[in-house]
Write a protein that holds these residues in place. Structure first.
Motif, mmCIF file in Angstrom:
data_model
loop_
_atom_site.group_PDB
_atom_site.id
_atom_site.type_symbol
_atom_site.label_atom_id
_atom_site.label_comp_id
_atom_site.label_asym_id
_atom_site.label_seq_id
_atom_site.Cartn_x
_atom_site.Cartn_y
_atom_site.Cartn_z
ATOM 1 N N LEU A 1 2.575 3.405 -23.283
ATOM 2 C CA LEU A 1 2.685 2.344 -22.400
ATOM 3 C C LEU A 1 2.282 2.913 -20.990
ATOM 4 N N TYR B 1 -1.122 2.016 -18.880
ATOM 5 C CA TYR B 1 -1.266 1.518 -17.389
ATOM 6 C C TYR B 1 -1.713 2.420 -16.318
ATOM 7 N N SER C 1 10.961 1.254 -23.063
ATOM 8 C CA SER C 1 9.436 1.442 -22.798
ATOM 9 C C SER C 1 9.026 0.699 -21.669
ATOM 10 N N ARG C 2 9.357 -0.514 -21.429
ATOM 11 C CA ARG C 2 9.056 -1.253 -20.487
ATOM 12 C C ARG C 2 9.753 -0.638 -19.061
ATOM 13 N N THR D 1 8.446 2.684 -17.881
ATOM 14 C CA THR D 1 7.150 2.342 -17.324
ATOM 15 C C THR D 1 7.044 1.836 -15.791
ATOM 16 N N VAL E 1 2.207 -7.576 -21.486
ATOM 17 C CA VAL E 1 2.052 -6.009 -21.626
ATOM 18 C C VAL E 1 0.759 -5.996 -21.953
#
Length: 474
Positions: A33, A37, A388-389, A392, A421
């Protein structure tokens, strides 16, 4: 000027996910991730192939303990842990995405560079060249060990031959801290990733450095005992090295749901190392330590909290207790353990912090102490999609505020509830959450939880009095 350093790579994340509680995906989802991004573009240096030596582990842990953890016969696929399909699940997800996606430019952008087996991971590990590291293993001996394991085909007998039940019990290598396949490699890589940050941290430097290793933060390991999924205490080893490198005053700040007992115990008598841990403290909750039992020392601050902690309460703790305490300690560097198991949506379901709220608290601490060198480490978090979010978004906020490589006013992750996402090789892992980045924070969504908050406002004043943080009027 601020420099940003991160230890991260596809290979490192695969090695980190050997840890059973990562479910073979926590670190890989985070790394992919971050890459999707484009956040790595804004770091001044990326450490891609970290590795530390066995002697470096001995700087804190005793030889008899490290010898067991680093037994060369554990750098294999152990018989009771030989389900390669389970370990390899994310690879199948990635290749299915690659083979079915019609946008060739996008597929090329996310080149899938992963090892298809744990043996391949270890081959790369052995290829890392460093004269200070342990010598490579003998391929013939490796083959003999594989054959021996195949002939025995009985896991319990094999482990018992190598490490007695008494030894496993002595070092707590059972329960939540079992011996698993490639344990020595895992320890050398994840600990090496944390220790590799130290060379970028310079005391009394005019330039500020913010270093990150989301695979670090193993705060429960004690000197000679594994605990809470933690075998080697990379935090203690890092702080020790920073002290050797000239840092005189360091603050360790722990945001994890669980008490940072291993780090606290290591530095409980130090006036140079301040430890601050805020954590759930309830009967029967692991590790059962961290109450207000100390004498109110500002060098050892425990903030025991109850079920249902909210962002607003955490904001007040940071404002009224954490920032004043660090200020009084006059720290030159701050090491933050950013565990995500207190987030709303975590499997523990104890606190209801939001990604935005916890991130803001961490950013506030970093911003308040602009002269301090900063280290951000990972920690707990048992909803891999949520973690993970979180890492990130936290990385994005660090980049947004401090990267000298980011174009002015560029926005990468929107705070809008409609944010999805971004498309990448593991996007289908988020399908059951409708691909929404903020699904755990959107009121009315199936993932949003509202818990009763048992933390009383008056407790903050009690904490302040206990640690002598009240003003003259208080």
């Amino acid at each position: 000027m601020t420099k940003l350093i991160i230890a991260a790579s596809s290979w490192q994340s695969q090695v980190a996910d050997l840890l059973p509680c990562n479910n073979y995906k926590k670190s890989q989802l985070t790394y992919s991730l971050l890459r999707a991004y484009g956040l790595f573009e804004y770091f001044d240096y990326i450490i891609e192939l970290p590795k530390c030596s066995k002697p470096e582990l001995l700087d804190f842990h005793p030889r008899e303990y490290v010898d067991v953890l680093m037994h060369p016969d554990f750098n294999f696929v152990l018989p009771y842990d030989n389900d390669e399909a389970t370990w390899n699940h994310l690879n199948h997800v990635a290749f299915d995405w690659k083979n079915t996606h019609t946008d060739e430019q996008l597929v090329e952008k996310f080149e899938i560079n992963v090892c298809q087996s744990r043996d391949k991971l270890f081959e790369l590990f052995e290829e890392l060249s460093d004269s200070t590291l342990e010598p490579k293993s003998n391929p013939k001996k490796r083959l003999a060990s594989d054959l021996l394991l195949e002939e025995q085909n009985v896991a319990s007998d094999r482990i018992t031959d190598l490490v007695s039940a008494e030894t496993r019990q002595l070092f707590n290598l059972e329960g939540d801290c079992p011996i698993f396949s490639y344990l020595p490699m895992y320890l050398q890589v994840t600990t090496g990733a944390t220790l590799s940050l130290s060379k970028f941290l310079v005391p009394n430097s005019k330039d500020r450095t913010i270093c990150i290793n989301w695979d670090g933060g193993r705060h429960h390991a004690s000197k000679k005992k594994a605990s809470g999924f933690c075998y080697i205490n990379d935090i203690v080893l890092l702080i020790q090295r920073m002290r050797k490198n000239g840092f005189k005053k360091i603050t360790y700040l722990d945001f994890d749901l669980h008490h940072g007992d291993g780090v606290e115990k290591a530095f409980q008598f130090s006036k140079s190392i301040q430890t601050i841990s805020l954590h759930l403290f309830e009967t029967g909750f692991f590790p059962g330590t961290g109450g207000l039992s100390n004498k109110g020392s500002r060098d050892l601050i425990d903030i025991p909290l109850s079920h249902g902690l909210t962002d607003d309460y955490l904001f007040e703790l940071v404002k009224q207790i954490i920032i004043p305490a660090i200020d009084l300690h006059a720290a030159e560097a701050i090491v933050l353990q950013c565990g995500g198991d207190g987030l709303s949506g975590d499997k523990f379901n104890e606190w209801q912090l939001t990604i935005k709220g916890l991130t803001q608290c961490i950013i506030d601490v970093i911003g308040k102490f602009s002269d301090c060198q900063i280290v951000l480490l990972g920690g707990g978090g048992y909803n891999e999609l949520l973690v993970s979010r979180f890492y990130t978004y936290l990385t994005w906020k660090v980049v947004q505020k401090y990267s000298t490589l980011l174009e002015e006013n560029k926005s990468i992750i929107s705070d809008d509830d409609t944010e999805l996402v971004v498309e990448h090789e593991y996007i289908e892992m988020y399908a059951n959450e409708h691909y929404k980045f903020w699904i755990y924070e959107i009121e009315g969504s199936s993932k949003h939880r509202i818990l009763k908050d048992y933390n009383e406002p008056g407790s903050i004043e009690r904490f302040k009095r206990h640690y002598g943080l009240c003003n003259e009027d208080g």
